[in-house]
Enzyme design. Structure first.
Site, PDB file in Angstrom:
ATOM      1  N   ASP A 221      45.181  37.750  39.932  1.00 30.58           N
ATOM      2  CA  ASP A 221      44.124  38.712  40.221  1.00 30.58           C
ATOM      3  C   ASP A 221      42.960  37.837  40.669  1.00 30.58           C
ATOM      4  O   ASP A 221      42.348  37.141  39.841  1.00 30.58           O
ATOM      5  CB  ASP A 221      43.752  39.508  38.963  1.00 30.58           C
ATOM      6  CG  ASP A 221      42.716  40.576  39.287  1.00 30.58           C
ATOM      7  OD1 ASP A 221      41.743  40.252  39.986  1.00 30.58           O
ATOM      8  OD2 ASP A 221      42.873  41.716  38.841  1.00 30.58           O
ATOM      9  N   HIS A 222      42.659  37.843  41.961  1.00 28.34           N
ATOM     10  CA  HIS A 222      41.734  36.809  42.450  1.00 28.34           C
ATOM     11  C   HIS A 222      40.329  36.975  41.876  1.00 28.34           C
ATOM     12  O   HIS A 222      39.545  36.033  41.897  1.00 28.34           O
ATOM     13  CB  HIS A 222      41.742  36.721  43.982  1.00 28.34           C
ATOM     14  CG  HIS A 222      40.969  37.781  44.686  1.00 28.34           C
ATOM     15  ND1 HIS A 222      41.458  39.039  44.918  1.00 28.34           N
ATOM     16  CD2 HIS A 222      39.726  37.777  45.226  1.00 28.34           C
ATOM     17  CE1 HIS A 222      40.558  39.747  45.569  1.00 28.34           C
ATOM     18  NE2 HIS A 222      39.482  39.012  45.774  1.00 28.34           N
TER      19      HIS A 222
ATOM     20  N   HIS B  34      41.124  44.518  39.541  1.00 28.82           N
ATOM     21  CA  HIS B  34      39.928  43.670  39.554  1.00 28.82           C
ATOM     22  C   HIS B  34      38.845  44.162  38.589  1.00 28.82           C
ATOM     23  O   HIS B  34      38.322  43.409  37.776  1.00 28.82           O
ATOM     24  CB  HIS B  34      39.318  43.624  40.956  1.00 28.82           C
ATOM     25  CG  HIS B  34      40.271  43.165  42.026  1.00 28.82           C
ATOM     26  ND1 HIS B  34      41.257  42.248  41.787  1.00 28.82           N
ATOM     27  CD2 HIS B  34      40.375  43.482  43.341  1.00 28.82           C
ATOM     28  CE1 HIS B  34      41.932  42.030  42.914  1.00 28.82           C
ATOM     29  NE2 HIS B  34      41.414  42.774  43.863  1.00 28.82           N
TER      30      HIS B  34
HETATM   31  C1  BG6 Z   1      41.563  43.031  47.493  1.00 32.30           C
HETATM   32  C2  BG6 Z   1      41.654  44.448  47.986  1.00 32.30           C
HETATM   33  O1  BG6 Z   1      42.370  42.831  46.365  1.00 32.30           O
HETATM   34  O2  BG6 Z   1      40.205  42.763  47.147  1.00 32.30           O
HETATM   35  C3  BG6 Z   1      40.750  44.669  49.181  1.00 32.30           C
HETATM   36  O3  BG6 Z   1      43.001  44.725  48.351  1.00 32.30           O
HETATM   37  C4  BG6 Z   1      39.339  44.272  48.836  1.00 32.30           C
HETATM   38  O4  BG6 Z   1      40.789  46.010  49.631  1.00 32.30           O
HETATM   39  C5  BG6 Z   1      39.308  42.874  48.235  1.00 32.30           C
HETATM   40  O5  BG6 Z   1      38.587  44.296  50.031  1.00 32.30           O
HETATM   41  C6  BG6 Z   1      37.937  42.543  47.716  1.00 32.30           C
HETATM   42  O6  BG6 Z   1      37.903  41.191  47.362  1.00 32.30           O
HETATM   43  P1  BG6 Z   1      36.569  40.361  47.448  1.00 32.30           P
HETATM   44  O7  BG6 Z   1      36.925  39.030  46.893  1.00 32.30           O
HETATM   45  O8  BG6 Z   1      36.184  40.333  48.898  1.00 32.30           O
HETATM   46  O9  BG6 Z   1      35.569  41.122  46.633  1.00 32.30           O
END
Ligand code: BG6
Length: 488
Positions: A179-180, A242
């Site tokens: 989960d980044h 997230h």
């Molecule tokens: C991804 C989603 O996991 O996270 C995207 O699939 C979203 O729709 C993105 O735009 C948001 O990530 P970050 O790091 O740009 O906030």
């Protein structure tokens, strides 16, 4: 700490994530000396390609997006290899055996292998089985780890089924569910802020906190991902993973020690304490929205229904706001308002902790509330807001702030991006920032009734692109005399 010698096998090597995130992350780790010379990357996908063509494509990506150049770029690219495999046909995996043997020998990687599933989710259960059919999952010679991208399942049933499928061939200690958001520096900083400051620790509970806001706003729309997004919506795309992980970091109890199990025990516990929402609760506490066409920054912007890949009668939500609560001693009675959406006025992820007011307003009826804003992105930092006396006659209070910006204590070289951090951790065998199976299930368990409600009776309100979502979301929070913060 550096990564151990290993071979990274990327399934889905011709895909967008490999180009945009994985190869750039590995390149940057290499550039700053966090990857030993003894690593190799084997790209795998269906498309026929030679090593040289794969290298050429990755080189172009790195030049365009990372300003890569010179010897470092040449050396990095010499570690890249490619093998075409029909990834849903087990017998085709035999092609991987000589390639992996050759790479383990050449780079003395002792058999250590990190598989990265950057494929459509329909292959998440298939690839482990195909690898196992050729003994590529066993840890007899070197470790074998598997990173699985989100979405981990489509609902609670499919998430559990996927777990069973993967667990047939890989043990839990080998599975890294990425989960980044957990790899973002400021999300991790939340732990340090909370657990190493005597100032905040005693205040971090229902006695002093009035409510918490968590916002994950995006300015962009669904871009080229309409097809995927329409099957997901804001709830599955951002909230189930997230934002619930961020909520868990805000609300968890201190871990006994900082290691993967201790940390993940505490996040899972708090996720299991989320108060289950009934249809009746959801009627009042959930607002869903979908953006419509508008003009943003003087440019016309399409509505969601006009986006490529989106059916013109879609009811998929591109916005959601939810009031939820945590049933435990620390948080009983404290509402958590969580919202996320696409095509909002700005890109910002932040947490706002609103503290209770003083018991009696001595100086002014309108004294500002005390709040702590933890800005996850962009302009990572923390601001504390409180009231001080306005200069001049009387005792009127005015809101002032103390601000800390992350960039003041770091150079860009110290800051790893989320994918850099998480890839490095997986190569070191540190699963602290990866979601464990119980936490993923807890998230789905909480989200499933919301999905069911949406399916059966949830109304999706329109909001104009470039605004802060449907007015119904303002009403949701206004019911308790509150307003959403509108970050710039
Ligand atoms: C991804 C989603 O996991 O996270 C995207 O699939 C979203 O729709 C993105 O735009 C948001 O990530 P970050 O790091 O740009 O906030």
């Amino acid at each position: 700490m550096k990564a151990e010698n290993n071979c990274i096998v990327i399934f889905g090597a011709s895909g967008d994530l490999t180009h945009r995130k994985l190869i750039p992350a590995l390149y940057n780790l290499y550039k700053i000396g966090r990857l030993e010379e003894n690593f190799s990357v084997l790209g795998v996908a269906r498309t026929d390609m030679t090593d040289d063509i794969f290298r050429q494509k990755m080189r172009e990506t790195l030049i365009t997006h990372e300003n890569a150049e010179g010897e470092t770029l040449d050396n990095f690219c010499s570690h890249l290899y490619y093998q075409a495999v029909n990834t849903s046909d087990s017998s085709d995996y035999v092609k991987l055996l000589p390639r992996l043997d050759e790479l383990h020998d050449k780079y003395q990687t002792c058999g250590n292998t990190l598989y990265y599933l950057s494929t459509p989710p329909s292959l998440y259960g298939v690839i482990p089985e195909c690898l196992a059919a050729h003994g590529l999952n066993t840890e007899e010679f070197g470790w074998k780890r598997i990173i699985v991208e989100k979405p981990f399942g489509y609902d609670i049933k499919t998430a559990k089924a996927l777990d069973v499928q993967i667990h047939r061939f890989f043990e839990e200690h080998q599975i890294y569910r990425i989960d980044h958001y957990l790899g973002k520096e400021t999300v991790q900083n939340l732990l340090v802020l909370r657990f190493s400051n005597g100032l905040f620790e005693p205040l971090w509970n229902r006695n002093f906190i009035d409510y918490v806001e968590i916002t994950g706003a995006e300015k962009i729309g669904v871009e080229q991902r309409g097809g995927y997004y329409d099957g997901s919506g804001a709830m599955r795309d951002m909230f189930q993973n997230h934002l619930l992980q961020v909520l868990a970091m805000v609300a968890m109890e201190p871990p006994a020690i900082i290691n993967a199990d201790s940390m993940r025990d505490e996040t899972a516990k708090v996720l299991y304490c989320l108060h289950p929402l009934t249809d009746e609760d959801l009627k009042h506490n959930l607002v869903l929205g979908q953006y419509t066409a508008s003009t943003v920054d003087d440019k016309p912007v399409k509505g969601y229904l006009e986006e490529a890949g989106v059916p013109s009668d879609s009811t998929t939500e591109t916005y959601m706001a939810l009031r939820c609560q945590i049933d435990n001693w620390r948080w009983a009675g404290v509402p958590f308002y969580v919202r996320t959406g696409k095509r909002l006025p700005t890109r910002v992820t932040e947490i706002v902790i609103h503290f209770k007011t003083t018991p009696h307003p001595v100086f002014s009826q309108n004294a500002p509330d005390n709040k702590l804003i933890i800005r996850i992105q962009p302009d990572e930092g923390i601001s504390m807001f409180f009231g001080l006396k306005k200069p001049g006659a009387g005792f009127d209070a005015k809101e002032v702030s103390m601000d800390f910006r992350y960039s003041d204590i770091s150079s860009s070289a110290d800051l790893l991006t989320a994918y850099e951090r998480l890839l490095l951790d997986a190569m070191k065998g540190d699963a602290t920032l990866f979601a464990r199976t119980d936490a993923v299930h807890a998230c789905w368990k909480f989200v499933q009734p919301i999905l069911d409600y949406k399916e059966n009776q949830g109304r999706v309100y329109e909001y104009e692109a470039g605004t802060w979502g449907p007015v119904e979301a303002d009403k949701l929070i206004a019911r308790e005399g509150r307003v959403w913060r509108k970050p710039s």
